[in-house]
Design a protein around this motif. Structure first.
Motif, short mmCIF file in Angstrom:
data_model
loop_
_atom_site.label_atom_id
_atom_site.label_comp_id
_atom_site.label_asym_id
_atom_site.label_seq_id
_atom_site.Cartn_x
_atom_site.Cartn_y
_atom_site.Cartn_z
N VAL A 149 0.87 -1.18 0.01
CA VAL A 149 -0.01 -0.04 -0.06
C VAL A 149 0.71 1.27 0.00
CG1 VAL A 149 -1.79 -1.09 1.23
CG2 VAL A 149 -0.16 0.08 2.65
N GLY A 196 -2.36 4.47 2.88
CA GLY A 196 -3.12 3.09 3.08
C GLY A 196 -3.63 2.50 1.69
N ASN A 233 -4.92 -5.56 5.22
CA ASN A 233 -5.13 -4.82 6.47
C ASN A 233 -3.75 -4.76 7.27
OD1 ASN A 233 -7.66 -4.09 5.68
ND2 ASN A 233 -8.67 -5.68 6.99
N PHE A 235 -2.01 -1.92 5.76
CA PHE A 235 -2.75 -0.82 6.08
C PHE A 235 -2.36 -0.37 7.40
CE2 PHE A 235 -6.71 0.87 8.08
CZ PHE A 235 -7.09 1.81 7.36
N ARG A 254 -10.39 -2.53 10.66
CA ARG A 254 -9.18 -2.99 9.57
C ARG A 254 -7.76 -3.30 10.68
NH1 ARG A 254 -8.61 0.19 4.22
NH2 ARG A 254 -7.48 -1.63 3.90
#
Lengths: 137, 137, 137, 137
Positions: A31, A35, A56, A59, A91
């Motif tokens: 990412v 994010g 995730n 993130f 998340r």
């Protein structure tokens, strides 16, 4: 300079190579500094849950500018960030396998790996990172 | 036979080539027959919203076994599926750029493209599909 | 070969028979390899919460390719997957009663049972599984 | 008297028979007067999106005590319930295929069918209902 598709695919390629050495099919996500997903590959036979977890973890590493493994302590009932796992719409991932990417001191993005043990995921993510940090970028 | 990482990257490669010809940076997603993400690439400078839209167009094409462009009629206030856009946690996309992948008559997965006009997205998705359907797979 | 309605109803029938022997009304769910629901029966007087739990136990067993009972250790504050319960929109269940179904080495689906004690739920799920694994499928 | 597993399976059996006559694989759901799922069958090769839609059509029919086909008018921009589709966490379905079940004047539950055209879904749901209303229950 920032994370782009080219960088991200180099990371994924190196991470995949490591995962094959270990014999562990994983999902790998990269990412950007906000994010947002740049690239994602799911190796054949990876765990279904790993699609979401890899994305995730990457993130989370960006959101908190830290390796997600640090959250396994911080998010415990007696930890400083107890409850953090429900932030960001649920998340946030509180176990290892997500690492931030810095260009110098600047946050550039994150890498997330899921599918093996937590230790394997971390090693694969770090192998991925080495693709851009060891190359005199 | 089913969609796998190798198939999916061939699709993305061909779609990216088409997108470059048009001069339009896009996001490209490939999902399996259950709607789970296999591979995703965001070309540099693609629209931020396209990350989600590409993934959800591929997902929608699988969920409804149809090109998402058909939903632009079906989901109108006077259409047969008015309101469908809030199904599946709001992941249904009701404009073009998502196409299902069939192996024979069997649903195998979906391709989603976002970043250009709807017409461009559809052309890029179809170019991607041709990578596996024209090769005597 | 994959999980289908016929297989799934055999599983449910056998599970229901076991549940009646124990005298415990339960919910029984069978999902496919993507976690999508194939069949669900709620026996009369089952706990209201069991509708969701049975479906999500089957889903969890597929997502993590493991019996959900293993998560009760892994998801504890000192466990390797602490925090996993909020993944997948909160659908991950971290106690027993969900088991994956494999055809050979391939993940084919999952079975989820809820309504009794955790031990009862597991026994009923395993009885269900025996309907297709003991029959020379 | 109220909806139970036995009633619900009769409804599903009859609905499935009708669906086979039409040659359309569908999902069929039956819920109780609170909207809770009692039984669900997915016929092989039904649309993936139909799992959720069948369950939510049955739920919607109970929540509003009306056939979901009526909502296609009521939920339009010029209709009395414009916006209703985002109620109940987005579970309200605004097209046909969901019908309430009444025992006398009392709401007893709902039936939801998805997988065919809206007209087909409605016919299959009504065939299901006939299993318990025409039998001198």
């Amino acid at each position: 300079e920032s994370m782009n598709l080219e960088n991200s695919l180099k990371i994924i390629e190196k991470a995949e190579k490591k995962a094959k050495e270990i014999g562990r099919p994983v999902c790998i996500a990269v990412v950007d500094a906000g994010g947002g997903l740049i690239a994602f590959h799911r190796m054949d036979n990876a765990l279904p849950v790993s699609v979401e977890l890899a994305i995730n973890k990457a993130f989370t590493a960006v959101m908190l500018k830290m390796e997600t493994s640090r959250l396994s302590q911080l998010a415990r009932p007696d930890g400083e960030l107890y409850g953090i796992n429900t932030a960001c719409g649920g998340r946030i991932v509180t176990f290892g396998g997500g690492i931030p990417v810095f260009f110098g001191k600047r946050l550039a993005g994150g890498i997330g790996v899921s599918g093996g043990t937590v230790g394997e995921d971390e090693n694969i993510a770090k192998a991925g990172l080495s693709a851009i940090t060891n190359s005199g970028r």
